[in-house]
Design a protein around this motif. Structure first.
Motif, short mmCIF file in Angstrom:
data_model
loop_
_atom_site.label_atom_id
_atom_site.label_comp_id
_atom_site.label_asym_id
_atom_site.label_seq_id
_atom_site.Cartn_x
_atom_site.Cartn_y
_atom_site.Cartn_z
N PHE A 76 0.84 -1.20 0.00
CA PHE A 76 0.00 0.00 0.00
C PHE A 76 0.87 1.25 0.00
O PHE A 76 0.63 2.20 -0.76
CB PHE A 76 -0.94 -0.01 1.22
CG PHE A 76 -1.63 1.30 1.46
CD1 PHE A 76 -2.67 1.72 0.65
CD2 PHE A 76 -1.22 2.11 2.51
CE1 PHE A 76 -3.30 2.93 0.88
CE2 PHE A 76 -1.85 3.33 2.74
CZ PHE A 76 -2.88 3.75 1.92
N LEU A 77 1.91 1.28 0.84
CA LEU A 77 2.80 2.44 0.88
C LEU A 77 3.54 2.62 -0.44
O LEU A 77 3.74 3.75 -0.89
CB LEU A 77 3.80 2.31 2.03
CG LEU A 77 3.23 2.50 3.42
CD1 LEU A 77 4.30 2.26 4.48
CD2 LEU A 77 2.63 3.89 3.59
N ALA A 78 3.94 1.53 -1.07
CA ALA A 78 4.60 1.62 -2.38
C ALA A 78 3.66 2.26 -3.39
O ALA A 78 4.07 3.12 -4.18
CB ALA A 78 5.04 0.23 -2.84
N TRP A 79 2.40 1.87 -3.35
CA TRP A 79 1.42 2.47 -4.25
C TRP A 79 1.28 3.97 -3.96
O TRP A 79 1.23 4.78 -4.88
CB TRP A 79 0.07 1.75 -4.08
CG TRP A 79 -1.03 2.39 -4.88
CD1 TRP A 79 -1.23 2.28 -6.23
CD2 TRP A 79 -2.06 3.25 -4.40
NE1 TRP A 79 -2.32 3.01 -6.61
CE2 TRP A 79 -2.85 3.62 -5.50
CE3 TRP A 79 -2.38 3.73 -3.15
CZ2 TRP A 79 -3.95 4.47 -5.37
CZ3 TRP A 79 -3.47 4.58 -3.02
CH2 TRP A 79 -4.23 4.92 -4.12
N LYS A 80 1.24 4.34 -2.67
CA LYS A 80 1.12 5.77 -2.30
C LYS A 80 2.33 6.56 -2.78
O LYS A 80 2.19 7.68 -3.26
CB LYS A 80 0.98 5.92 -0.78
CG LYS A 80 -0.30 5.36 -0.19
CD LYS A 80 -1.48 6.22 -0.45
CE LYS A 80 -1.46 7.41 0.47
NZ LYS A 80 -2.56 8.33 0.28
N ILE A 81 3.52 5.98 -2.68
CA ILE A 81 4.73 6.65 -3.15
C ILE A 81 4.70 6.77 -4.66
O ILE A 81 4.98 7.83 -5.22
CB ILE A 81 6.00 5.91 -2.67
CG1 ILE A 81 6.17 6.07 -1.16
CG2 ILE A 81 7.24 6.42 -3.39
CD1 ILE A 81 7.24 5.18 -0.56
N ALA A 82 4.35 5.70 -5.34
CA ALA A 82 4.33 5.71 -6.81
C ALA A 82 3.33 6.71 -7.37
O ALA A 82 3.54 7.27 -8.44
CB ALA A 82 4.00 4.31 -7.35
N MET A 174 11.25 4.49 -6.42
CA MET A 174 11.26 4.25 -4.98
C MET A 174 10.21 3.20 -4.59
O MET A 174 10.44 2.35 -3.74
CB MET A 174 11.03 5.54 -4.19
CG MET A 174 12.17 6.54 -4.24
SD MET A 174 13.70 5.91 -3.53
CE MET A 174 14.56 5.33 -4.98
N ALA A 175 9.06 3.26 -5.23
CA ALA A 175 8.01 2.28 -4.96
C ALA A 175 8.46 0.88 -5.37
O ALA A 175 8.25 -0.09 -4.63
CB ALA A 175 6.72 2.66 -5.69
N ILE A 176 9.10 0.77 -6.52
CA ILE A 176 9.61 -0.52 -6.99
C ILE A 176 10.68 -1.05 -6.04
O ILE A 176 10.69 -2.23 -5.68
CB ILE A 176 10.16 -0.42 -8.43
CG1 ILE A 176 9.04 -0.08 -9.42
CG2 ILE A 176 10.91 -1.69 -8.84
CD1 ILE A 176 7.96 -1.13 -9.53
N LEU A 177 11.58 -0.17 -5.60
CA LEU A 177 12.62 -0.59 -4.65
C LEU A 177 12.01 -1.02 -3.31
O LEU A 177 12.48 -1.97 -2.69
CB LEU A 177 13.65 0.52 -4.44
CG LEU A 177 14.58 0.78 -5.62
CD1 LEU A 177 15.43 2.02 -5.36
CD2 LEU A 177 15.46 -0.43 -5.87
N LEU A 178 10.97 -0.32 -2.88
CA LEU A 178 10.29 -0.70 -1.64
C LEU A 178 9.69 -2.09 -1.78
O LEU A 178 9.82 -2.94 -0.89
CB LEU A 178 9.21 0.33 -1.28
CG LEU A 178 8.48 0.12 0.05
CD1 LEU A 178 9.45 0.07 1.22
CD2 LEU A 178 7.46 1.23 0.25
N LEU A 179 9.06 -2.35 -2.91
CA LEU A 179 8.52 -3.69 -3.17
C LEU A 179 9.65 -4.72 -3.25
O LEU A 179 9.51 -5.83 -2.72
CB LEU A 179 7.69 -3.70 -4.45
CG LEU A 179 6.37 -2.94 -4.39
CD1 LEU A 179 5.73 -2.90 -5.77
CD2 LEU A 179 5.43 -3.55 -3.36
N ALA A 180 10.76 -4.36 -3.87
CA ALA A 180 11.89 -5.28 -3.97
C ALA A 180 12.46 -5.61 -2.59
O ALA A 180 12.95 -6.72 -2.37
CB ALA A 180 12.97 -4.70 -4.87
#
Length: 194
Positions: A76-82, A174-180
């Motif tokens: 969810f946070l990755a989506w918010k950042i993206a 940043m969202a992709i890296l957070l997911l990674a």
């Protein structure tokens, strides 16, 4: 101290979110977020050391539930950042994490759990209160400058992120890296997904 430094300075959900916050809101507006990360983690280490980790031993499913909730929240946070608003819209819509939000985030941060459990089990195996507090204080003293470095890096990136497209690309990265950063949690020990 070396373990605290390596664990605190390496990429993870806190550091990636702080870099994104520094890029989007600047260092000064991200200070409560940084203080919440450092303070929240110190409290977490103390509570884990005082016996909270035993809950996972007594009720193993609780650890699985925590990891699932953590992964979902980080997604969810990755989506918010993206999907963060461009600079002109940020002033009206977006806000950085507050102290309390950042402190509470530690409880759903898989890297924070791994760091706290490892620190206590390796550096305070006797669970002596003095040793637990010492481990927590060392982490607090080292963690704050480490997370501040990521925020400063994000703030310096503002010079490059001068148009909405670049900022959107940065936020997406940043969202992709957070997911990674979730890969080790989801596929821990080669056992497959949670």
């Amino acid at each position: 101290m070396v373990f605290a430094f390596v664990a605190s300075i390496t990429p993870g959900p806190n550091n990636l979110m702080l870099m994104a916050s520094g890029a989007n809101f600047g260092f000064r507006r991200t200070v409560p977020h940084m203080l919440g990360v450092a303070g929240g983690f110190v409290v977490m280490v103390v509570l884990v050391g005082m016996g909270l980790a035993q809950v996972f031993q007594i009720y193993p499913v609780s650890y699985t539930v925590l990891m699932v909730v953590s992964v979902l929240y980080l997604m969810f946070l990755a989506w918010k950042i993206a999907t963060a608003a461009p600079p002109r819209e940020v002033e009206h819509v977006g806000t950085p994490f507050t102290f309390l939000q950042a402190a509470l985030f530690q409880w759903v941060n898989p890297k924070a759990w791994a760091m706290a459990l490892t620190a206590i089990s390796v550096y305070s195996p006797s669970k002596d209160l003095g040793a637990i507090v010492l481990v927590a204080l060392i982490f607090g003293l080292i963690n704050l400058p480490s997370v501040s470095t990521w925020t400063l890096l994000g703030e310096q990136l503002q010079r490059v992120l001068t148009n909405p497209l670049r900022l959107r690309l940065f936020n997406f990265a940043m969202a992709i890296l957070l997911l990674a950063s979730l890969y080790p949690v989801i596929f821990a020990n080669g056992a497959g997904p949670l």
